[in-house]
Design a protein around this motif. Structure first.
Motif, PDB file in Angstrom:
ATOM      1  N   LEU A 134       0.850  -1.207   0.000  1.00 53.78           N
ATOM      2  CA  LEU A 134       0.000   0.000   0.000  1.00 53.78           C
ATOM      3  C   LEU A 134       0.878   1.245   0.000  1.00 53.78           C
ATOM      4  O   LEU A 134       1.756   1.392   0.853  1.00 53.78           O
ATOM      5  CB  LEU A 134      -0.878   0.017   1.247  1.00 53.78           C
ATOM      6  CG  LEU A 134      -2.212  -0.721   1.192  1.00 53.78           C
ATOM      7  CD1 LEU A 134      -2.838  -0.767   2.587  1.00 53.78           C
ATOM      8  CD2 LEU A 134      -3.176  -0.059   0.223  1.00 53.78           C
ATOM      9  N   LEU A 135       0.634   2.124  -0.959  1.00 50.56           N
ATOM     10  CA  LEU A 135       1.377   3.378  -1.014  1.00 50.56           C
ATOM     11  C   LEU A 135       0.776   4.362  -0.012  1.00 50.56           C
ATOM     12  O   LEU A 135      -0.407   4.248   0.342  1.00 50.56           O
ATOM     13  CB  LEU A 135       1.293   3.984  -2.417  1.00 50.56           C
ATOM     14  CG  LEU A 135       1.897   3.186  -3.563  1.00 50.56           C
ATOM     15  CD1 LEU A 135       1.596   3.883  -4.888  1.00 50.56           C
ATOM     16  CD2 LEU A 135       3.396   3.036  -3.361  1.00 50.56           C
ATOM     17  N   ILE A 170      -0.301   7.256  -0.547  1.00 54.73           N
ATOM     18  CA  ILE A 170      -1.470   7.922  -1.126  1.00 54.73           C
ATOM     19  C   ILE A 170      -2.720   7.029  -1.016  1.00 54.73           C
ATOM     20  O   ILE A 170      -3.837   7.522  -0.814  1.00 54.73           O
ATOM     21  CB  ILE A 170      -1.205   8.352  -2.599  1.00 54.73           C
ATOM     22  CG1 ILE A 170      -2.399   9.085  -3.185  1.00 54.73           C
ATOM     23  CG2 ILE A 170      -0.875   7.162  -3.470  1.00 54.73           C
ATOM     24  CD1 ILE A 170      -2.657  10.425  -2.596  1.00 54.73           C
ATOM     25  N   GLU A 171      -2.505   5.711  -1.135  1.00 52.28           N
ATOM     26  CA  GLU A 171      -3.655   4.803  -0.981  1.00 52.28           C
ATOM     27  C   GLU A 171      -4.151   4.814   0.463  1.00 52.28           C
ATOM     28  O   GLU A 171      -5.361   4.818   0.708  1.00 52.28           O
ATOM     29  CB  GLU A 171      -3.257   3.377  -1.368  1.00 52.28           C
ATOM     30  CG  GLU A 171      -2.973   3.186  -2.844  1.00 52.28           C
ATOM     31  CD  GLU A 171      -2.510   1.768  -3.117  1.00 52.28           C
ATOM     32  OE1 GLU A 171      -1.304   1.497  -2.955  1.00 52.28           O
ATOM     33  OE2 GLU A 171      -3.347   0.930  -3.468  1.00 52.28           O
ATOM     34  N   LEU A 224      -6.059   7.900   0.927  1.00 48.57           N
ATOM     35  CA  LEU A 224      -7.374   7.817   0.270  1.00 48.57           C
ATOM     36  C   LEU A 224      -8.357   7.027   1.145  1.00 48.57           C
ATOM     37  O   LEU A 224      -9.503   7.448   1.356  1.00 48.57           O
ATOM     38  CB  LEU A 224      -7.216   7.141  -1.101  1.00 48.57           C
ATOM     39  CG  LEU A 224      -8.478   6.959  -1.942  1.00 48.57           C
ATOM     40  CD1 LEU A 224      -9.043   8.294  -2.396  1.00 48.57           C
ATOM     41  CD2 LEU A 224      -8.186   6.095  -3.180  1.00 48.57           C
ATOM     42  N   ILE A 225      -7.892   5.906   1.676  1.00 48.44           N
ATOM     43  CA  ILE A 225      -8.757   5.067   2.512  1.00 48.44           C
ATOM     44  C   ILE A 225      -9.131   5.811   3.793  1.00 48.44           C
ATOM     45  O   ILE A 225     -10.312   5.897   4.169  1.00 48.44           O
ATOM     46  CB  ILE A 225      -8.041   3.732   2.855  1.00 48.44           C
ATOM     47  CG1 ILE A 225      -7.875   2.882   1.588  1.00 48.44           C
ATOM     48  CG2 ILE A 225      -8.810   2.956   3.918  1.00 48.44           C
ATOM     49  CD1 ILE A 225      -6.921   1.712   1.746  1.00 48.44           C
ATOM     50  N   SER A 244     -11.414   8.882   3.172  1.00 49.68           N
ATOM     51  CA  SER A 244     -12.760   8.461   2.772  1.00 49.68           C
ATOM     52  C   SER A 244     -13.573   8.079   4.006  1.00 49.68           C
ATOM     53  O   SER A 244     -14.713   8.496   4.173  1.00 49.68           O
ATOM     54  CB  SER A 244     -12.693   7.241   1.850  1.00 49.68           C
ATOM     55  OG  SER A 244     -12.238   7.614   0.600  1.00 49.68           O
ATOM     56  N   LEU A 245     -12.951   7.268   4.863  1.00 47.36           N
ATOM     57  CA  LEU A 245     -13.676   6.801   6.056  1.00 47.36           C
ATOM     58  C   LEU A 245     -14.002   7.947   7.003  1.00 47.36           C
ATOM     59  O   LEU A 245     -15.131   8.056   7.493  1.00 47.36           O
ATOM     60  CB  LEU A 245     -12.848   5.732   6.780  1.00 47.36           C
ATOM     61  CG  LEU A 245     -12.837   4.361   6.106  1.00 47.36           C
ATOM     62  CD1 LEU A 245     -11.837   3.434   6.793  1.00 47.36           C
ATOM     63  CD2 LEU A 245     -14.226   3.736   6.123  1.00 47.36           C
ATOM     64  N   LEU A 288     -14.250  11.193   6.331  1.00 43.14           N
ATOM     65  CA  LEU A 288     -15.253  12.077   5.725  1.00 43.14           C
ATOM     66  C   LEU A 288     -16.633  11.405   5.732  1.00 43.14           C
ATOM     67  O   LEU A 288     -17.651  12.037   6.025  1.00 43.14           O
ATOM     68  CB  LEU A 288     -14.822  12.407   4.290  1.00 43.14           C
ATOM     69  CG  LEU A 288     -15.648  13.440   3.540  1.00 43.14           C
ATOM     70  CD1 LEU A 288     -15.582  14.792   4.242  1.00 43.14           C
ATOM     71  CD2 LEU A 288     -15.130  13.594   2.103  1.00 43.14           C
ATOM     72  N   GLY A 289     -16.643  10.100   5.423  1.00 45.61           N
ATOM     73  CA  GLY A 289     -17.907   9.369   5.381  1.00 45.61           C
ATOM     74  C   GLY A 289     -18.598   9.363   6.727  1.00 45.61           C
ATOM     75  O   GLY A 289     -19.806   9.640   6.825  1.00 45.61           O
ATOM     76  N   ILE A 290     -17.848   9.061   7.771  1.00 43.78           N
ATOM     77  CA  ILE A 290     -18.462   8.987   9.104  1.00 43.78           C
ATOM     78  C   ILE A 290     -18.941  10.368   9.555  1.00 43.78           C
ATOM     79  O   ILE A 290     -20.049  10.517  10.067  1.00 43.78           O
ATOM     80  CB  ILE A 290     -17.469   8.362  10.117  1.00 43.78           C
ATOM     81  CG1 ILE A 290     -17.276   6.875   9.764  1.00 43.78           C
ATOM     82  CG2 ILE A 290     -17.973   8.509  11.551  1.00 43.78           C
ATOM     83  CD1 ILE A 290     -16.097   6.208  10.429  1.00 43.78           C
ATOM     84  N   LEU A 297     -19.821  12.922   7.647  1.00 43.11           N
ATOM     85  CA  LEU A 297     -21.003  13.319   6.868  1.00 43.11           C
ATOM     86  C   LEU A 297     -22.252  12.548   7.292  1.00 43.11           C
ATOM     87  O   LEU A 297     -23.358  13.100   7.312  1.00 43.11           O
ATOM     88  CB  LEU A 297     -20.739  13.123   5.373  1.00 43.11           C
ATOM     89  CG  LEU A 297     -19.800  14.150   4.726  1.00 43.11           C
ATOM     90  CD1 LEU A 297     -19.507  13.777   3.282  1.00 43.11           C
ATOM     91  CD2 LEU A 297     -20.397  15.556   4.788  1.00 43.11           C
ATOM     92  N   LEU A 298     -22.087  11.279   7.646  1.00 42.32           N
ATOM     93  CA  LEU A 298     -23.249  10.511   8.106  1.00 42.32           C
ATOM     94  C   LEU A 298     -23.814  11.089   9.395  1.00 42.32           C
ATOM     95  O   LEU A 298     -25.028  11.215   9.559  1.00 42.32           O
ATOM     96  CB  LEU A 298     -22.861   9.040   8.336  1.00 42.32           C
ATOM     97  CG  LEU A 298     -22.850   8.140   7.108  1.00 42.32           C
ATOM     98  CD1 LEU A 298     -22.432   6.728   7.488  1.00 42.32           C
ATOM     99  CD2 LEU A 298     -24.216   8.108   6.422  1.00 42.32           C
ATOM    100  N   LEU A 357     -25.635  14.204   8.550  1.00 44.11           N
ATOM    101  CA  LEU A 357     -26.928  13.892   7.908  1.00 44.11           C
ATOM    102  C   LEU A 357     -27.970  13.408   8.916  1.00 44.11           C
ATOM    103  O   LEU A 357     -29.133  13.796   8.856  1.00 44.11           O
ATOM    104  CB  LEU A 357     -26.731  12.812   6.845  1.00 44.11           C
ATOM    105  CG  LEU A 357     -26.600  13.249   5.397  1.00 44.11           C
ATOM    106  CD1 LEU A 357     -26.562  12.027   4.496  1.00 44.11           C
ATOM    107  CD2 LEU A 357     -27.746  14.159   4.963  1.00 44.11           C
ATOM    108  N   ILE A 358     -27.531  12.553   9.818  1.00 44.12           N
ATOM    109  CA  ILE A 358     -28.481  12.049  10.836  1.00 44.12           C
ATOM    110  C   ILE A 358     -28.990  13.218  11.672  1.00 44.12           C
ATOM    111  O   ILE A 358     -30.187  13.374  11.911  1.00 44.12           O
ATOM    112  CB  ILE A 358     -27.809  10.991  11.743  1.00 44.12           C
ATOM    113  CG1 ILE A 358     -27.538   9.710  10.943  1.00 44.12           C
ATOM    114  CG2 ILE A 358     -28.687  10.668  12.955  1.00 44.12           C
ATOM    115  CD1 ILE A 358     -26.713   8.672  11.696  1.00 44.12           C
TER     116      ILE A 358
END
Lengths: 57, 494
Positions: A22-23, A25-26, A29-30, A33-34, A36-38, A40-41, A44-45
């Motif tokens: 895994l670089l 940058i990867e 990215l992972i 993403s996680l 930001l996702g959590i 934003l969820l 939203l809730i």
């Protein structure tokens, strides 16, 4: 599906795969993403319950 | 370091930008049905002859036209007219896609009647009846209570049997089995049905759409990251395989896998293999998840509907799962005297799936950016173009949005009487929507080549899928559906 036509190639193709660590940058990215996702969820809730309670029994 | 990904001549091509695509053809076919249905608003019953099955005990009384105005016309004639109409629409599409017309007509005819027969058999009273009142009316001592939508499952199983037991017949039917075209046409028609529901219950519809936004975050930011990590770290996949696999499992199955493979310049075999696997697993999910939802989400129908949209991959299988879930949960509710307004569950599943689809192009662009800037720069002249977002945008979504908004605007400006007419118009279109559903189910079965799972080397690829899907995607999808949709009920039928 056309997949059956590729029968001899899949095993070969996967066998040819080399180890790719895994670089950074990867990993970034992972992780981003996680995170930001959590976040934003949660937003939203919170906003959904505050501004659109319709239908909640 | 994935140098093969830079072999431009062997990479997945960008989507076609000229000519007709299945997406645009679905928009035209769906719009044709929609416009004919709207004739009812102007006093013209242009679609009342469409014939679908009803609950039956005698095969001679198993079908009827959607409008009572055609009740006196011979049902056999109307069956043939319905077939001719759908055949004409789909043959025109096949012609524009450059397919062999005689071959398509022959294949489609067999596919159509086998699908239709499944649909009719699923409506056999001993299979379909759900309420004690209806059992009493028909003089039944028992019923499997599987609802008429069991016909969809029958179609899937027949397609699956042909694909795996009669490969020659499957190859012969393959050209006509356009699952994506069928389901996208159905989704465009469904936009009108969802629109009329929204006009009747604007607050609830807005609430569902708002909560549907969570699906985008979940699919792209959470599922993708975890599946990519699992594929890379635990299973040792290269980036070329891991990225399309993560998109296939997380986002929208086939189209996402293809878009991602194109974005990172993976070779075609990667997209083909991942897509084939997605189709098989989507079929497995379609057979399991709606029945699982029935067993423990009976009191939370909208959680179940959202779960189907989040967990089942490919548009066809996801929307089909929503339809089966609605049939099963509504059937059980009806058996207990609760009659929910039709269409809310399949509408919720579709909305969530479409929200996810919309961002495929954006996600592919982001991945292309990361890959070209940080992982493997492209060759000179092979630059990243913002236009790729539009090229990868699923155009049938525009058809869904248009039919939805047209009916919503008409419905919101209508009196109660006019709204009933709009509802009746969409009910007419809905029979064709169901017909396209059953064609989709049959085609999904026909495309599910289970022998794929026995191919040498596939186990490793399938293992990532199984671990990610059954160990993570399904459960996180359920949790998020619960967080966003629990306590929300569909309206009671008025």
């Amino acid at each position: 599906m056309s997949a059956s036509n590729d029968k001899p190639r899949i095993g070969e193709e996967l066998g040819k795969m080399h180890a790719e660590p895994l670089l950074p940058i990867e990993k970034k990215l992972i992780a981003w993403s996680l995170i930001l996702g959590i976040v934003l969820l949660v937003v939203l809730i919170w906003t959904g319950n505050a501004s659109m309670p319709f239908g909640k029994g | 370091m994935a140098q093969h990904a830079s072999t431009e001549d062997r990479s997945v091509p960008a989507p076609r930008t000229r000519g007709w695509s299945e997406d645009w053809l679905a928009v035209v076919a769906g719009a044709a049905v929609f416009v004919l249905a709207l004739g009812l608003l102007f006093g013209s019953n242009l679609l009342g002859w469409v014939t679908g099955p009803r609950t039956w005990l005698e095969i001679g009384k198993s079908v009827r036209p959607v409008s009572s105005a055609y009740a006196q016309v011979d049902a056999l004639l109307l069956l043939l007219v319905t077939y001719a109409f759908v055949l004409a629409l789909m043959t025109a599409a096949a012609a524009l896609l450059g397919m062999s017309i005689p071959k398509f007509i022959a294949g489609f005819t067999l596919l159509y009647w086998l699908s239709y027969l499944s649909w009719v058999l699923g409506n056999y009273a001993y299979i379909a009846v759900t309420t004690p009142a209806e059992m009493q009316r028909l003089g039944l001592g028992w019923s499997l209570r599987l609802t008429g939508e069991f016909g969809y499952v029958l179609a899937l199983l027949i397609g699956l049997a042909i694909a795996n037991l009669l490969p020659t017949a499957a190859r012969w039917l393959a050209e006509a089995a356009r699952a994506e075209l069928f389901i996208k046409t159905a989704i465009v028609i469904l936009g009108g049905t969802v629109g009329v529901k929204a006009a009747e219950q604007l607050g609830l519809a807005s609430s569902i759409m708002w909560r549907g936004l969570a699906a985008i975050i979940e699919a792209y930011l959470i599922y993708w990251a975890v599946v990519y990590f699992v594929a890379r770290k635990w299973f040792g996949f290269s980036r070329e395989w891991a990225a399309p696999l993560a998109s296939g499992i997380s986002i929208c199955g086939v189209s996402a896998a293809i878009a991602t493979a194109g974005a990172i310049r993976a070779r075609p075999i990667v997209a083909v293999m991942v897509s084939s696997l997605v189709v098989v697993f989507a079929m497995v999910e379609l057979l399991i998840l709606p029945f699982a939802a029935r067993s423990f989400l009976g009191e939370e129908p909208l959680v179940a509907a959202a779960w189907m949209g989040l967990a089942v991959k490919t548009d066809g299988a996801a929307v089909a799962s929503g339809a089966i879930t609605e049939a099963l949960l509504y059937g059980d509710a009806a058996a207990h005297g609760v009659k929910y307004s039709a269409g809310w569950l399949v509408g919720t599943t579709t909305t969530i799936k479409i929200f996810i689809d919309i961002f495929i192009g954006v996600w592919a662009f982001i991945l292309a950016y990361v890959w070209t800037r940080h992982i493997e720069p492209r060759r000179p002249g092979d630059s990243l173009r913002i236009g790729e977002i539009w090229e990868r945008f699923p155009k049938f979504v525009l058809g869904f949005a248009a039919t939805f908004l047209i009916v919503l605007v008409i419905g919101l400006g209508s009196s109660a009487d006019s709204l009933r007419t709009v509802n009746a118009a969409m009910d007419q279109a809905n029979v064709l929507r169901q017909l396209f559903f059953v064609l989709t189910f049959f085609s999904i079965g026909l495309q599910s080549d289970l022998r794929l799972l026995w191919q040498e080397g596939i186990a490793r690829l399938a293992a990532v899928y199984v671990v990610s899907l059954f160990g993570f995607v399904i459960w996180v999808g359920l949790l998020i559906s619960w967080l966003f949709f629990s306590g929300i009920k569909p309206p009671i039928a008025g």
